[in-house]
Each structure stands twice: as C-alpha cells, then as structure tokens.
Design an enzyme around this catalytic site. Sequence first.
Site, PDB file in Angstrom:
ATOM      1  N   GLN A  24      59.832  86.767  19.741  1.00 52.23           N
ATOM      2  CA  GLN A  24      60.528  85.612  20.297  1.00 52.23           C
ATOM      3  C   GLN A  24      61.327  84.854  19.233  1.00 52.23           C
ATOM      4  O   GLN A  24      61.994  83.862  19.544  1.00 52.23           O
ATOM      5  CB  GLN A  24      59.513  84.667  20.944  1.00 52.23           C
ATOM      6  CG  GLN A  24      58.764  85.292  22.105  1.00 52.23           C
ATOM      7  CD  GLN A  24      57.547  84.477  22.536  1.00 52.23           C
ATOM      8  OE1 GLN A  24      57.293  83.389  22.020  1.00 52.23           O
ATOM      9  NE2 GLN A  24      56.779  85.009  23.474  1.00 52.23           N
TER      10      GLN A  24
ATOM     11  N   HIS B  30      55.787  82.284  20.011  1.00 51.25           N
ATOM     12  CA  HIS B  30      55.615  80.832  20.020  1.00 51.25           C
ATOM     13  C   HIS B  30      56.259  80.117  18.832  1.00 51.25           C
ATOM     14  O   HIS B  30      55.618  79.368  18.113  1.00 51.25           O
ATOM     15  CB  HIS B  30      54.133  80.468  20.146  1.00 51.25           C
ATOM     16  CG  HIS B  30      53.465  81.045  21.343  1.00 51.25           C
ATOM     17  ND1 HIS B  30      52.118  80.891  21.602  1.00 51.25           N
ATOM     18  CD2 HIS B  30      53.952  81.795  22.372  1.00 51.25           C
ATOM     19  CE1 HIS B  30      51.803  81.515  22.724  1.00 51.25           C
ATOM     20  NE2 HIS B  30      52.919  82.084  23.202  1.00 51.25           N
TER      21      HIS B  30
ATOM     22  N   GLU C 281      53.543  73.291  31.589  1.00 47.16           N
ATOM     23  CA  GLU C 281      53.449  71.837  31.742  1.00 47.16           C
ATOM     24  C   GLU C 281      54.787  71.140  31.529  1.00 47.16           C
ATOM     25  O   GLU C 281      55.609  71.593  30.738  1.00 47.16           O
ATOM     26  CB  GLU C 281      52.463  71.252  30.724  1.00 47.16           C
ATOM     27  CG  GLU C 281      51.039  71.725  30.873  1.00 47.16           C
ATOM     28  CD  GLU C 281      50.105  71.088  29.840  1.00 47.16           C
ATOM     29  OE1 GLU C 281      48.897  71.350  29.914  1.00 47.16           O
ATOM     30  OE2 GLU C 281      50.591  70.341  28.961  1.00 47.16           O
TER      31      GLU C 281
ATOM     32  N   TYR D  23      48.114  66.397  23.356  1.00 40.82           N
ATOM     33  CA  TYR D  23      48.365  66.973  24.679  1.00 40.82           C
ATOM     34  C   TYR D  23      47.402  68.105  25.040  1.00 40.82           C
ATOM     35  O   TYR D  23      47.595  68.777  26.050  1.00 40.82           O
ATOM     36  CB  TYR D  23      49.839  67.383  24.775  1.00 40.82           C
ATOM     37  CG  TYR D  23      50.705  66.146  24.864  1.00 40.82           C
ATOM     38  CD1 TYR D  23      51.137  65.656  26.091  1.00 40.82           C
ATOM     39  CD2 TYR D  23      51.009  65.402  23.728  1.00 40.82           C
ATOM     40  CE1 TYR D  23      51.871  64.487  26.177  1.00 40.82           C
ATOM     41  CE2 TYR D  23      51.744  64.224  23.800  1.00 40.82           C
ATOM     42  CZ  TYR D  23      52.166  63.773  25.029  1.00 40.82           C
ATOM     43  OH  TYR D  23      52.883  62.596  25.123  1.00 40.82           O
TER      44      TYR D  23
ATOM     45  N   TYR E 267      45.539  85.852  29.621  1.00 40.41           N
ATOM     46  CA  TYR E 267      46.289  86.877  30.341  1.00 40.41           C
ATOM     47  C   TYR E 267      45.364  87.949  30.912  1.00 40.41           C
ATOM     48  O   TYR E 267      45.691  88.617  31.892  1.00 40.41           O
ATOM     49  CB  TYR E 267      47.336  87.507  29.418  1.00 40.41           C
ATOM     50  CG  TYR E 267      48.427  86.549  29.022  1.00 40.41           C
ATOM     51  CD1 TYR E 267      49.311  86.046  29.970  1.00 40.41           C
ATOM     52  CD2 TYR E 267      48.580  86.131  27.708  1.00 40.41           C
ATOM     53  CE1 TYR E 267      50.306  85.151  29.620  1.00 40.41           C
ATOM     54  CE2 TYR E 267      49.581  85.235  27.347  1.00 40.41           C
ATOM     55  CZ  TYR E 267      50.438  84.753  28.309  1.00 40.41           C
ATOM     56  OH  TYR E 267      51.423  83.858  27.956  1.00 40.41           O
TER      57      TYR E 267
END
Length: 398
Positions: free
Chosen positions: A114, A178, A272, A282, A293
């Site tokens: 990513q 991430h 979220e 959070y 998963y």
Amino acid sequence: MLKSIMYFKSKLILVFFHKISDMKLIQLMVIMFTMSFTLVSCAQQKEQGPILHTPLENSFDLQPVVEGLNIPWGMAFLPDGSLLVTEKEGNLIHVKNNSKTIIKGVPEVYLRGQGGLLDIALHPNYKDNGWIYLTYALADGQGSGGNTALMRAKIDNNTLVSHELLYKATPNTTKGVHFGSRITFDNDGYLYFSIGDRGDHDLNPQDLSRDGGKIYRLHDDGQIPVDNPFFNTSDAKKAVYSYGHRNPQGMIKHPETGAIWTHEHGPKGGDEINIIKKGKNYGWPIITYGINYSGTPITDVTEMEGMEQPLYYWVPSIAPSGMAFVTSSVYPQWKGSLLVGSLSFQYLERLEIKDNKVVSREKLLVDIGRVRNVVQGPDGYIYVAIEGTGIVKLVPKK
C-alpha cells in the site's frame, strides 16, 4: 467407564435424531451451526444505522477528466483550475486543458504493498508562497523497509524544487500495509496528516513513544506546536495529536465547524468515521467493531472509558478511502452530505448527517471500480479518482 458413558450418550443422540423428521433434523443442524458461528465471531457487530439505499437511476453523468491512471491517490486543484494528481507508483501529474504533464523532481518512493506516493495538498496561502505538501513511503532512516513521510516543495518549470522533509516516521519496516495517509489544514493554518499502524497494531497505536496509528499536527514549516497535547510528555512523539487509529485514509476539515474529520479502515468490519479531538484515544486495537480477517475475535470490547466512540462505523467494511463534504449549489439535494469512496465494494457512498448522526446513506457509481479518492473542486463539481480508470467529474443531468 468413560468409554461406556460416551457410548451411552452417542446412543441417546442417535435415538434422538432417529425420532425426528429429516426436515426438522436439517433445521436443528442449521441452528447448531449458527450458534457455533456466533460464538466464534462474537465481537463482530451488526451494521449500524440506516440501510444503504441505491437510487433507481443516476441523477448525473460521468465526464472523464484524466484517463489511463493505475492508482490515482491524491488530488489538489491549483488556483487556475488545473489539477495535480499523485499516482501511488511515484508519479505527480499536472492536468490542464485535457493534457497531462509529468512533474519531475519527485522524491523516490518506497513502493511496496500500500506504500508509494500518497496524498497531496496545497498550502492555504498557496497563491502567495507556492508550497505543495506530499505524503509518501520513504526508505530513508533506521531499519529495513520504509515508513510514511511528509514533505513540502514548490513547482518551477514542471519540476519540484525547494524540497523540505518535514516528518519521517520511524522505525522502517518491510510490512507493506497501513501507511495512511491524508493531509489537511485547519482554520488556524495547522497541518494535520495521518499514519496508519503499519501492520503492528499490538505496539504502535497505543504507544505514544512510537509512530504509527496516529494523527499528527504541525506548523506549516514542520515545527511542532508547543500546545500539542503530548509536547511535554516524556518519551512521547510530540507531533502526535490523537492516537489509537488503525489506518486513516480519509481526512477533511468540516466546512462549518472547522473540526478535522477522518475515516479509517477497520479489520473485517469496523471501518470508522471520527471527529478528531486533541489528545484523545480512539481505541484501536483495544476496542473495535470489527474482527480478524480469519473470523476470530480481536476483542469483545467495543466501548471503554477514556476511549472515543466513532461517529459512525461500517459492518461489513467498505474499505473507505477519500472523503469530501458537499458545499456547492451544483448538487442542491446533496448539500451538507459527506461523500466517501469504497475500495472493496467499488462505489461512492453519500451520507446525510444531522447532529453528528448518520440519518441516511446512498450508494452512487455502483460497480464503478475501486474508488480511491473524492474531492469537491473549486468549480463546485465532484471529482472521483478510480483505480484503473482515472478521474471522472459528476455532472448533474438537466
């Protein structure tokens, strides 16, 4: 003795099943399977709030703006109405009058999973100072692999110049997940950007001494504001503004309140929407509305004192990326709505929000492809970045 008891129980079960009809047997087996599945995935929550509605027909046409892009990631409009687009593979493209120009001088990115060239944003006073901000995966620094970095530069003769590295997360890791990352400015000129947990959720999100799983706040020149919540906390990363995040890939300033809104990827379920508050936790991964998963629980806890609840969460996950508030009169029925791209289900979602609660949801651009970003341009039109396609403009039908 034990074998005798087990034999006796098995005989009772066989007699029991023999006495009931085939149809009832099937019903019983379904119930037993459902109960076992529920026990395994007890932390998985049901979908929250209103049902997603799909209109019978689109109220707009799609006008191609940029074609032939693999993974368009960030978009920023220049004062003349032309567009800067980042591609994850490392290209910065200037689009003007239907012509594409590759900007030279872009730093080498750590292209893995990513990671790559990510978001782009203009300084609020771009007309005066010319600063452009970029987030990207960078291999420089401690350890093998890479991590998320923030830089600024200027464009001169289709070349990035005056490079300044403002922040580089540490340590590097070869994990390809991430990285975050989005950039926005608040009404006071502070710069916010996100870095995901880098696939190390047991360490990074809840540890203030480590990068990752955080929202950061800086001055526009990269200096750390002395009123940041952890500026005087020993061993803390002083640029951190909030923590306990998984992978925020949407961030925008609310057009009325000026608050910073984000969304982040959950695991399997539990994406979220959050309103970012100074110094708040959070929750990830201590509390979550998602599961692993594999289907196994991460935790059974969805709420805990001292940890923020999301404004909204998705189950199942839509894999949100990019977000925009609709403020223009081009789409009068959408005014005030929040738009969010879906990577996994390949559509654009419109959410109506009242008193910080989602009251309706609409599914747009069904099966369009992986929606990576969405912005409202200075002309008031909505622009959507779609992987493997490019960028399209939503033009209302007359």
